[in-house]
Design a protein around this motif. Structure first.
Motif, short mmCIF file in Angstrom:
data_model
loop_
_atom_site.label_atom_id
_atom_site.label_comp_id
_atom_site.label_asym_id
_atom_site.label_seq_id
_atom_site.Cartn_x
_atom_site.Cartn_y
_atom_site.Cartn_z
N LEU A 1 0.83 -1.22 0.00
CA LEU A 1 0.00 0.00 0.00
C LEU A 1 0.86 1.26 0.00
O LEU A 1 0.55 2.24 -0.69
N LEU A 2 1.94 1.23 0.77
CA LEU A 2 2.84 2.39 0.84
C LEU A 2 3.47 2.68 -0.52
O LEU A 2 3.45 3.82 -1.00
N ALA B 1 0.72 4.03 -2.82
CA ALA B 1 0.29 5.40 -2.55
C ALA B 1 1.36 6.43 -2.89
O ALA B 1 1.06 7.55 -3.27
N VAL B 2 2.62 6.04 -2.75
CA VAL B 2 3.70 7.00 -3.06
C VAL B 2 4.02 6.99 -4.56
O VAL B 2 4.08 8.03 -5.20
N PHE C 1 -3.95 2.49 -7.91
CA PHE C 1 -3.64 3.67 -7.10
C PHE C 1 -3.01 4.80 -7.93
O PHE C 1 -2.59 5.81 -7.37
N ALA D 1 -1.67 8.46 -6.47
CA ALA D 1 -0.27 8.34 -6.05
C ALA D 1 0.41 9.71 -6.00
O ALA D 1 0.03 10.63 -6.73
N LEU D 2 1.38 9.79 -5.11
CA LEU D 2 2.11 11.05 -4.92
C LEU D 2 2.89 11.43 -6.18
O LEU D 2 2.84 12.57 -6.64
#
Lengths: 284, 48
Positions: free
Chosen positions: A78-79, A82-83, A212, A216-217
């Motif tokens: 997930l990290l 998301a990034v 994502f 995402a970032l």
């Protein structure tokens, strides 16, 4: 941009697989770094691997639920999602690099998008990565990592190194290994004609990250005021997307070719802007 | 998707991921991952 990406991909491949001496001896690295999941697809049973494969680890936990779900692995995936989103596919995946190098072979290229085949990776994710490990666990008390077992070409490469070094393992190689080698050869051949066929149509890790992509970032930003609709980015996109109309689509691997080719610089990466926004929101 | 929705979703997922990693690390799941990765996975290489 493309040169910088290639250098990053090569460095990342070496960073994931620094124990090159183990390829000759056929031993696995067993240090603490194996407790860390790397962002890209990189089999932990490859003798050179320093870290663990997130997809293999996910299937292992789903196939052995009596030990409790491994939230560490799910959180790590997930990290990364998301990034980075599918920036991982474009910049941080060794198997993506292999396919791109094969694509450089001068043969006629398939320029079609093959949109329907793009849905296949979601079926692979649901059936082979999630359902089969859980179902086999319920039925037999111990599930198996179905994607790794039946398809994963990265694992087959690791297997080839191990089989070359160990007579015991060579003796165990049967029909399933032959099937996996045929799949690997098929993907290699297709990679010469189609850009990243495994990433576009099969990879379940790419499917997860793709879900994502919109949040995402690290993502691609379009300045619609500056865009002249010239279509240069669409021609440049190796994933056959239209970066203006389908900005941050689930299949966009953030390779940056659209950014590099845009004549009016209407496209850019928005990672820095995202970090600033999070900082502002956190300080409020 | 609206910019605010994207930002909220991103922060929520980042927070969730940090919480899940922390719980996993606290329960010793990194050791499980290390143990699994330190042994040859016969299924992964096509032998199992």
């Amino acid at each position: 941009m493309d040169k910088r990406r290639k250098i990053t991909q090569i460095l990342i491949t070496l960073l994931y697989n620094p124990h090159l001496g183990n390829i000759l001896s056929g031993r696995l690295h067993t240090g603490k770094s194996k407790g860390v999941c790397v962002p890209g697809l990189n089999c932990y049973s490859c003798p050179a691997a320093a870290g663990s494969c997130p997809l293999g680890s996910l299937q292992q936990t789903l196939g052995n639920l009596k030990k409790g779900i491994n939230t560490y692995v799910i959180g790590t995936i997930l990290l990364f999602a998301a990034v980075f989103g599918r920036f991982v596919c474009g910049w941080l995946c060794p198997f993506g690099l292999i396919q791109e190098l094969i694509y450089k072979i001068p043969v006629p290229k398939c320029m079609k998008r093959l949109k329907v085949l793009g849905w296949l990776k979601y079926a692979v994710l649901v059936v082979l990565v999630i359902l089969l490990p859980v179902i086999t666990y319920i039925e037999k008390g111990m599930g198996y990592p179905a994607f790794c077992k039946f398809i994963c070409p990265q694992g087959t490469i690791g297997g080839l190194f191990l089989i070359r070094a160990s007579e015991t393992l060579r003796a165990q190689a049967g029909m399933m290994f032959t099937v996996k080698v045929i799949i690997l050869i098929g993907i290699v051949i297709c990679s010469a004609f189609v850009f990243r066929p495994f990433c576009r149509f099969i990879c379940p890790l790419g499917a997860i990250y793709g879900l994502f992509n919109r949040i995402a970032l690290v993502r691609i930003k379009v300045d619609k005021g500056a865009c002249t609709d010239c279509g240069t980015c669409k021609k440049a996109c190796p994933m056959r997307l239209d970066p203006v109309k389908e900005c941050n689509h689930a299949d966009c691997i953030r390779c940056g070719k659209c950014i590099a080719d845009c004549p009016v610089k209407a496209l850019s990466f928005s990672g820095k802007e995202g970090i600033e926004k999070i900082k502002k929101a956190a300080s409020k | 998707m609206k910019k605010k929705t994207v930002l909220i979703a991103r922060i929520a997922i980042l927070l969730l991921s940090v919480i899940l990693i922390s719980i996993g690390a606290y329960k010793g799941k990194t050791k499980d991952t290390q143990n699994k990765g330190s042994m040859i996975c016969l299924e992964c290489i096509g032998l199992g």
